[in-house]
Design an enzyme around this catalytic site. Structure first.
Site, PDB file in Angstrom:
ATOM      1  N   HIS A  41      44.520 -22.851 -50.126  1.00 11.18           N
ATOM      2  CA  HIS A  41      44.987 -22.391 -51.439  1.00 11.18           C
ATOM      3  C   HIS A  41      45.982 -23.407 -52.013  1.00 11.18           C
ATOM      4  O   HIS A  41      45.865 -23.827 -53.167  1.00 11.18           O
ATOM      5  CB  HIS A  41      45.638 -21.012 -51.318  1.00 11.18           C
ATOM      6  CG  HIS A  41      46.445 -20.605 -52.517  1.00 11.18           C
ATOM      7  ND1 HIS A  41      45.858 -20.227 -53.708  1.00 11.18           N
ATOM      8  CD2 HIS A  41      47.791 -20.544 -52.727  1.00 11.18           C
ATOM      9  CE1 HIS A  41      46.812 -19.938 -54.594  1.00 11.18           C
ATOM     10  NE2 HIS A  41      47.993 -20.128 -54.021  1.00 11.18           N
TER      11      HIS A  41
ATOM     12  N   ASP B  68      39.034 -45.157 -77.196  1.00  7.89           N
ATOM     13  CA  ASP B  68      38.673 -44.540 -75.916  1.00  7.89           C
ATOM     14  C   ASP B  68      39.732 -44.939 -74.902  1.00  7.89           C
ATOM     15  O   ASP B  68      40.742 -45.536 -75.268  1.00  7.89           O
ATOM     16  CB  ASP B  68      37.280 -45.020 -75.452  1.00  7.89           C
ATOM     17  CG  ASP B  68      36.656 -44.037 -74.460  1.00  7.89           C
ATOM     18  OD1 ASP B  68      37.270 -43.776 -73.413  1.00  7.89           O
ATOM     19  OD2 ASP B  68      35.553 -43.534 -74.728  1.00  7.89           O
TER      20      ASP B  68
ATOM     21  N   TRP C 273      49.715 -26.696 -46.390  1.00  5.16           N
ATOM     22  CA  TRP C 273      49.273 -27.769 -47.294  1.00  5.16           C
ATOM     23  C   TRP C 273      50.095 -29.029 -47.105  1.00  5.16           C
ATOM     24  O   TRP C 273      49.670 -30.111 -47.477  1.00  5.16           O
ATOM     25  CB  TRP C 273      49.335 -27.310 -48.758  1.00  5.16           C
ATOM     26  CG  TRP C 273      50.681 -27.440 -49.413  1.00  5.16           C
ATOM     27  CD1 TRP C 273      51.701 -26.558 -49.350  1.00  5.16           C
ATOM     28  CD2 TRP C 273      51.143 -28.542 -50.214  1.00  5.16           C
ATOM     29  NE1 TRP C 273      52.775 -27.020 -50.061  1.00  5.16           N
ATOM     30  CE2 TRP C 273      52.465 -28.232 -50.604  1.00  5.16           C
ATOM     31  CE3 TRP C 273      50.581 -29.742 -50.656  1.00  5.16           C
ATOM     32  CZ2 TRP C 273      53.233 -29.088 -51.395  1.00  5.16           C
ATOM     33  CZ3 TRP C 273      51.345 -30.590 -51.438  1.00  5.16           C
ATOM     34  CH2 TRP C 273      52.662 -30.264 -51.805  1.00  5.16           C
TER      35      TRP C 273
ATOM     36  N   SER D 123      41.435 -41.378 -56.734  1.00  9.63           N
ATOM     37  CA  SER D 123      41.138 -40.871 -58.072  1.00  9.63           C
ATOM     38  C   SER D 123      42.397 -40.880 -58.944  1.00  9.63           C
ATOM     39  O   SER D 123      42.361 -41.317 -60.105  1.00  9.63           O
ATOM     40  CB  SER D 123      40.577 -39.446 -57.964  1.00  9.63           C
ATOM     41  OG  SER D 123      40.546 -38.831 -59.222  1.00  9.63           O
ATOM     42  N   SER D 124      43.513 -40.427 -58.379  1.00 11.41           N
ATOM     43  CA  SER D 124      44.771 -40.395 -59.140  1.00 11.41           C
ATOM     44  C   SER D 124      45.216 -41.788 -59.554  1.00 11.41           C
ATOM     45  O   SER D 124      45.693 -41.995 -60.669  1.00 11.41           O
ATOM     46  CB  SER D 124      45.889 -39.759 -58.307  1.00 11.41           C
ATOM     47  OG  SER D 124      45.625 -38.399 -58.102  1.00 11.41           O
TER      48      SER D 124
ATOM     49  N   HIS E  54      58.159 -34.523 -53.481  1.00 10.81           N
ATOM     50  CA  HIS E  54      59.003 -34.071 -54.569  1.00 10.81           C
ATOM     51  C   HIS E  54      58.608 -34.671 -55.916  1.00 10.81           C
ATOM     52  O   HIS E  54      58.420 -33.938 -56.880  1.00 10.81           O
ATOM     53  CB  HIS E  54      60.502 -34.201 -54.311  1.00 10.81           C
ATOM     54  CG  HIS E  54      61.225 -33.458 -55.374  1.00 10.81           C
ATOM     55  ND1 HIS E  54      61.492 -32.114 -55.301  1.00 10.81           N
ATOM     56  CD2 HIS E  54      61.601 -33.838 -56.621  1.00 10.81           C
ATOM     57  CE1 HIS E  54      62.013 -31.712 -56.439  1.00 10.81           C
ATOM     58  NE2 HIS E  54      62.099 -32.727 -57.252  1.00 10.81           N
TER      59      HIS E  54
ATOM     60  N   GLU F  21      55.774 -35.446 -56.655  1.00 10.25           N
ATOM     61  CA  GLU F  21      54.521 -34.754 -56.945  1.00 10.25           C
ATOM     62  C   GLU F  21      54.755 -33.466 -57.745  1.00 10.25           C
ATOM     63  O   GLU F  21      53.994 -33.155 -58.658  1.00 10.25           O
ATOM     64  CB  GLU F  21      53.780 -34.436 -55.638  1.00 10.25           C
ATOM     65  CG  GLU F  21      52.603 -33.475 -55.770  1.00 10.25           C
ATOM     66  CD  GLU F  21      51.410 -34.039 -56.536  1.00 10.25           C
ATOM     67  OE1 GLU F  21      51.336 -35.278 -56.701  1.00 10.25           O
ATOM     68  OE2 GLU F  21      50.566 -33.238 -56.975  1.00 10.25           O
TER      69      GLU F  21
ATOM     70  N   TYR G  83      56.916 -32.982 -59.913  1.00 12.57           N
ATOM     71  CA  TYR G  83      57.134 -33.384 -61.312  1.00 12.57           C
ATOM     72  C   TYR G  83      55.866 -33.925 -61.933  1.00 12.57           C
ATOM     73  O   TYR G  83      55.675 -33.836 -63.145  1.00 12.57           O
ATOM     74  CB  TYR G  83      58.310 -34.354 -61.414  1.00 12.57           C
ATOM     75  CG  TYR G  83      59.585 -33.616 -61.142  1.00 12.57           C
ATOM     76  CD1 TYR G  83      60.052 -32.685 -62.065  1.00 12.57           C
ATOM     77  CD2 TYR G  83      60.258 -33.755 -59.940  1.00 12.57           C
ATOM     78  CE1 TYR G  83      61.166 -31.928 -61.805  1.00 12.57           C
ATOM     79  CE2 TYR G  83      61.379 -33.007 -59.674  1.00 12.57           C
ATOM     80  CZ  TYR G  83      61.833 -32.088 -60.604  1.00 12.57           C
ATOM     81  OH  TYR G  83      62.932 -31.331 -60.327  1.00 12.57           O
TER      82      TYR G  83
ATOM     83  N   SER H 245      56.005 -29.114 -75.665  1.00  8.76           N
ATOM     84  CA  SER H 245      56.701 -29.819 -76.745  1.00  8.76           C
ATOM     85  C   SER H 245      55.781 -30.119 -77.928  1.00  8.76           C
ATOM     86  O   SER H 245      56.261 -30.455 -79.014  1.00  8.76           O
ATOM     87  CB  SER H 245      57.299 -31.133 -76.223  1.00  8.76           C
ATOM     88  OG  SER H 245      58.197 -30.876 -75.167  1.00  8.76           O
TER      89      SER H 245
ATOM     90  N   HIS I 101      65.736 -32.216 -49.646  1.00  9.39           N
ATOM     91  CA  HIS I 101      66.114 -30.814 -49.866  1.00  9.39           C
ATOM     92  C   HIS I 101      65.018 -29.871 -49.349  1.00  9.39           C
ATOM     93  O   HIS I 101      65.225 -28.669 -49.297  1.00  9.39           O
ATOM     94  CB  HIS I 101      66.447 -30.531 -51.335  1.00  9.39           C
ATOM     95  CG  HIS I 101      65.317 -30.752 -52.299  1.00  9.39           C
ATOM     96  ND1 HIS I 101      65.511 -31.104 -53.607  1.00  9.39           N
ATOM     97  CD2 HIS I 101      63.969 -30.679 -52.156  1.00  9.39           C
ATOM     98  CE1 HIS I 101      64.355 -31.219 -54.218  1.00  9.39           C
ATOM     99  NE2 HIS I 101      63.400 -30.974 -53.362  1.00  9.39           N
ATOM    100  N   HIS I 102      63.866 -30.437 -48.970  1.00 12.24           N
ATOM    101  CA  HIS I 102      62.830 -29.621 -48.335  1.00 12.24           C
ATOM    102  C   HIS I 102      63.051 -29.505 -46.828  1.00 12.24           C
ATOM    103  O   HIS I 102      62.276 -28.867 -46.142  1.00 12.24           O
ATOM    104  CB  HIS I 102      61.441 -30.226 -48.586  1.00 12.24           C
ATOM    105  CG  HIS I 102      61.070 -30.240 -50.034  1.00 12.24           C
ATOM    106  ND1 HIS I 102      60.370 -29.223 -50.629  1.00 12.24           N
ATOM    107  CD2 HIS I 102      61.319 -31.135 -51.008  1.00 12.24           C
ATOM    108  CE1 HIS I 102      60.195 -29.494 -51.916  1.00 12.24           C
ATOM    109  NE2 HIS I 102      60.766 -30.651 -52.173  1.00 12.24           N
TER     110      HIS I 102
ATOM    111  N   THR J 135      66.777 -31.186 -67.208  1.00 14.96           N
ATOM    112  CA  THR J 135      65.890 -30.034 -67.419  1.00 14.96           C
ATOM    113  C   THR J 135      66.523 -29.067 -68.415  1.00 14.96           C
ATOM    114  O   THR J 135      65.846 -28.521 -69.292  1.00 14.96           O
ATOM    115  CB  THR J 135      65.604 -29.318 -66.082  1.00 14.96           C
ATOM    116  OG1 THR J 135      65.213 -30.306 -65.116  1.00 14.96           O
ATOM    117  CG2 THR J 135      64.493 -28.307 -66.226  1.00 14.96           C
TER     118      THR J 135
ATOM    119  N   LYS K 262      66.039 -30.194 -71.925  1.00 16.96           N
ATOM    120  CA  LYS K 262      64.713 -29.826 -72.443  1.00 16.96           C
ATOM    121  C   LYS K 262      64.680 -28.369 -72.911  1.00 16.96           C
ATOM    122  O   LYS K 262      64.221 -28.067 -74.013  1.00 16.96           O
ATOM    123  CB  LYS K 262      63.640 -30.038 -71.369  1.00 16.96           C
ATOM    124  CG  LYS K 262      63.302 -31.497 -71.187  1.00 16.96           C
ATOM    125  CD  LYS K 262      62.290 -31.673 -70.086  1.00 16.96           C
ATOM    126  CE  LYS K 262      61.751 -33.080 -70.098  1.00 16.96           C
ATOM    127  NZ  LYS K 262      60.963 -33.390 -71.285  1.00 16.96           N
TER     128      LYS K 262
ATOM    129  N   ARG L  32      57.383 -16.912 -44.637  1.00 16.10           N
ATOM    130  CA  ARG L  32      56.090 -17.233 -45.237  1.00 16.10           C
ATOM    131  C   ARG L  32      55.109 -17.639 -44.135  1.00 16.10           C
ATOM    132  O   ARG L  32      55.506 -17.897 -42.993  1.00 16.10           O
ATOM    133  CB  ARG L  32      56.222 -18.344 -46.282  1.00 16.10           C
ATOM    134  CG  ARG L  32      56.754 -19.645 -45.716  1.00 16.10           C
ATOM    135  CD  ARG L  32      57.180 -20.625 -46.799  1.00 16.10           C
ATOM    136  NE  ARG L  32      56.031 -21.255 -47.448  1.00 16.10           N
ATOM    137  CZ  ARG L  32      56.068 -22.463 -48.041  1.00 16.10           C
ATOM    138  NH1 ARG L  32      57.182 -23.181 -48.050  1.00 16.10           N
ATOM    139  NH2 ARG L  32      55.004 -22.966 -48.614  1.00 16.10           N
TER     140      ARG L  32
HETATM  141 CU   CU1 Z   1      61.510 -31.010 -53.949  1.00 12.08          CU
END
Ligand code: CU1
Length: 530
Positions: free
Chosen positions: A82, A111, A147, A174-175, A258, A260, A262, A273, A307-308, A333, A336, A455
């Site tokens: 998931h 294009d 994951w 691909s990215s 991290h 990622e 964002y 926006s 921080h993870h 943030t 924004k 979890r």
């Molecule tokens: Cu993070």
């Protein structure tokens, strides 16, 4: 090259020029940014149904304490896939679809810069998606390590783990192809007068996102390559018994991971926006500060990764550094959020479906931001690490954040993409059902986490029963509501009121005001850039 915009898609049926491929060959060989944008969006939509069904299996199992629907090993496979599929197979491809459709239109380019690489960048995706799904049925079972692919679990499993590593490599390729294309297109193919600081904010957010991808995806590729060699070639990068360090994987993974998050959310900031000024009938408040805030968030995202990992045993100085640097991200943030509110302030607002989802985004993403600040505090995080509080936090960021912005953007541009208006009444049903059920699903998880529910377990203690039952009911309502979304999209593609030239009263920008003929081209007839 004289194909008319409106008829470009039918060119093959006319028996037109040089026998353009039709049917499946048209889609396999297309180098047209609109076709490829549609392919990305359909792929994301299909994978959303797959990964969403997995979420419902998870919520069905957690509806009551005690095992009732699946066994714990399959449960862990569901949570793992998931997460992997939602991140790499749904949100990232959806944003790639938006980028392909909108960036050339918004900056006045004919294009994307590299149309053939664009084709390849998309068509490797279904291979990776298939690998992830087929891995579930391999001997030894599917991947069940989460994951984040942490060793030692991820070094131990069967062939499905190697397939997942291969899939991640493909997704990364691909990215990278997509990012190179986006950066080159934006920097080299803007229409005369379209200076960088005049670009629509969606283009800015994707430009910065593309740089994040190019900087971090190779790091992820390195991490999973080391996993691969640890698994198959007797290296010991992450094996403590051989002098390696499993915690090193976490550092490398989150140096990617991290930024990622964002990558998943910056294009959402861009879409919102675009939408809020349209329906507030006012220009975006603080355009330049929006650009600088986006860039600041991107730069800060590289120095917060641990921080993870507050529970792995870090020096206090490191804990303080990662706590304060993480909290610093709240500043841009906040800029924004204040700018979006200021844009709406005293505007003559109307609340069509794209605006409803955008306003919900501002409110609910902010809840996710605040719970992020809670998680950022080291002593608090040590308490709530790997609990449902974290699950609640990142689902507010990714469901009412990234996903709501994707939905808002689809409603906003569907008239542009299909030529037809969507059904506003059904759109509003979709909005209210999604928003209410999203909160029913994820808000109780804050309480579960604070009460200590971990979890990634298929079962739980009796005292967690009520909030889990509520969350599961919400999840099934949310899942059912998305079928309305699918129906609205299919309806708009098949017909309905014709979209006018100026679909939204307050809309500005090249993409709405300049006719945009779809270049009909494939590998045989490459685009001619005048
Ligand atoms: Cu993070």
């Amino acid at each position: 090259m004289a194909h008319d915009a409106a008829h470009a898609h039918d060119a093959g049926d006319h028996g037109g020029h040089h026998g353009h491929p039709t049917g499946i060959m048209r889609w396999l060989t297309t180098t047209n940014h609109k076709d490829i944008g549609s392919l990305y969006l359909w792929f994301a939509g299909i994978m959303f149904l797959v990964a969403g069904s997995m979420a419902l299996i998870i919520r069905a199992e957690l509806f009551q304490p005690g095992l009732q629907v699946v066994n714990p090993d399959f449960f862990n496979q569901m949570t793992t896939l998931h997460g992997l599929i939602m991140v790499f197979g749904v949100i990232m491809p959806a944003w790639a679809g938006f980028a392909n459709w909108q960036i050339p239109l918004m900056i006045g380019a004919p294009d994307m810069a590299f149309p053939r690489m664009n084709n390849w960048g998309f068509w490797v995706l279904p291979v990776a998606g298939a690998l992830l799904i087929i891995s579930l049925f391999m001997p030894g079972g599917g991947v069940a390590g989460g994951w984040t692919m942490y060793p030692p679990l991820f070094i131990q499993g069967g062939i499905s783990y190697d397939m997942t590593i291969f899939a991640v490599h493909i997704l990364g390729a691909s990215s990278i192809m997509g990012s190179i294309n986006i950066i080159t297109t934006i920097l080299n193919m803007r229409a005369p007068g379209m200076t960088l600081m005049k670009m629509p904010l969606f283009v800015w957010t994707w430009l910065i996102t593309a740089y994040l991808l190019i900087a971090t995806v190779p790091v992820l590729a390195g991490a999973v390559t080391m996993l691969l060699t640890d698994r198959n070639f007797d290296t010991h990068f992450f094996n403590a018994a051989g002098g390696g360090d499993p915690v090193m994987f976490q550092h490398i993974f989150w140096f990617f991971g991290h930024p990622e998050v964002y990558i998943l959310i910056l294009p959402a900031f861009g879409v919102v926006s675009q939408i809020i000024p349209t329906f507030a009938r006012k220009p975006l408040f603080g355009y330049a500060s929006m650009v600088y805030a986006t860039a600041s968030i991107a730069i800060l995202s590289f120095i917060v990764w641990a921080h993870h990992m507050f529970t792995v045993g870090m020096p206090a100085a490191a804990q303080l550094f990662f706590m304060y640097s993480t909290m610093l991200i709240a500043v841009p943030t906040g800029v924004k959020v204040f700018n979006w509110v200021a844009t709406m302030w005293k505007g003559s607002m109307t609340f069509e479906t794209p605006m409803l989802f955008s306003v919900a985004f501002v409110c609910l993403f902010t809840i996710g931001g605040f719970s992020g600040l809670v998680c950022a505090m080291t002593p608090v995080d040590i308490q709530i690490h790997d609990t449902y509080y974290v699950v609640a936090h990142f689902h507010y960021v990714l469901v009412s954040g990234a996903l709501f912005a994707i939905i808002a953007g689809v409603y906003y541009w569907l008239p542009k993409w299909t030529g037809h208006m969507y059904d506003e009444k059904l759109g509003k049903w979709h909005f209210w059902l999604s928003t209410i059920s999203m909160n029913i699903t994820f808000f109780p998880m804050h309480f579960l986490g604070l009460a200590g529910m971990p979890r990634r377990y298929a079962d739980y203690a009796l005292q967690f029963a009520e909030f889990n039952a509520i969350a599961s009911v919400g999840a099934f309502i949310f899942g059912a509501s998305q079928l309305i979304f699918l129906w609205v999209i299919l309806k708009a593609i098949r017909g309905g009121n014709k979209a006018t030239d100026q679909v939204w009263e307050g809309a500005e920008g090249l993409e709405w005001t300049v006719p945009s003929p779809a270049p009909y081209h494939t590998f045989e007839t490459a685009p001619v850039v005048k």
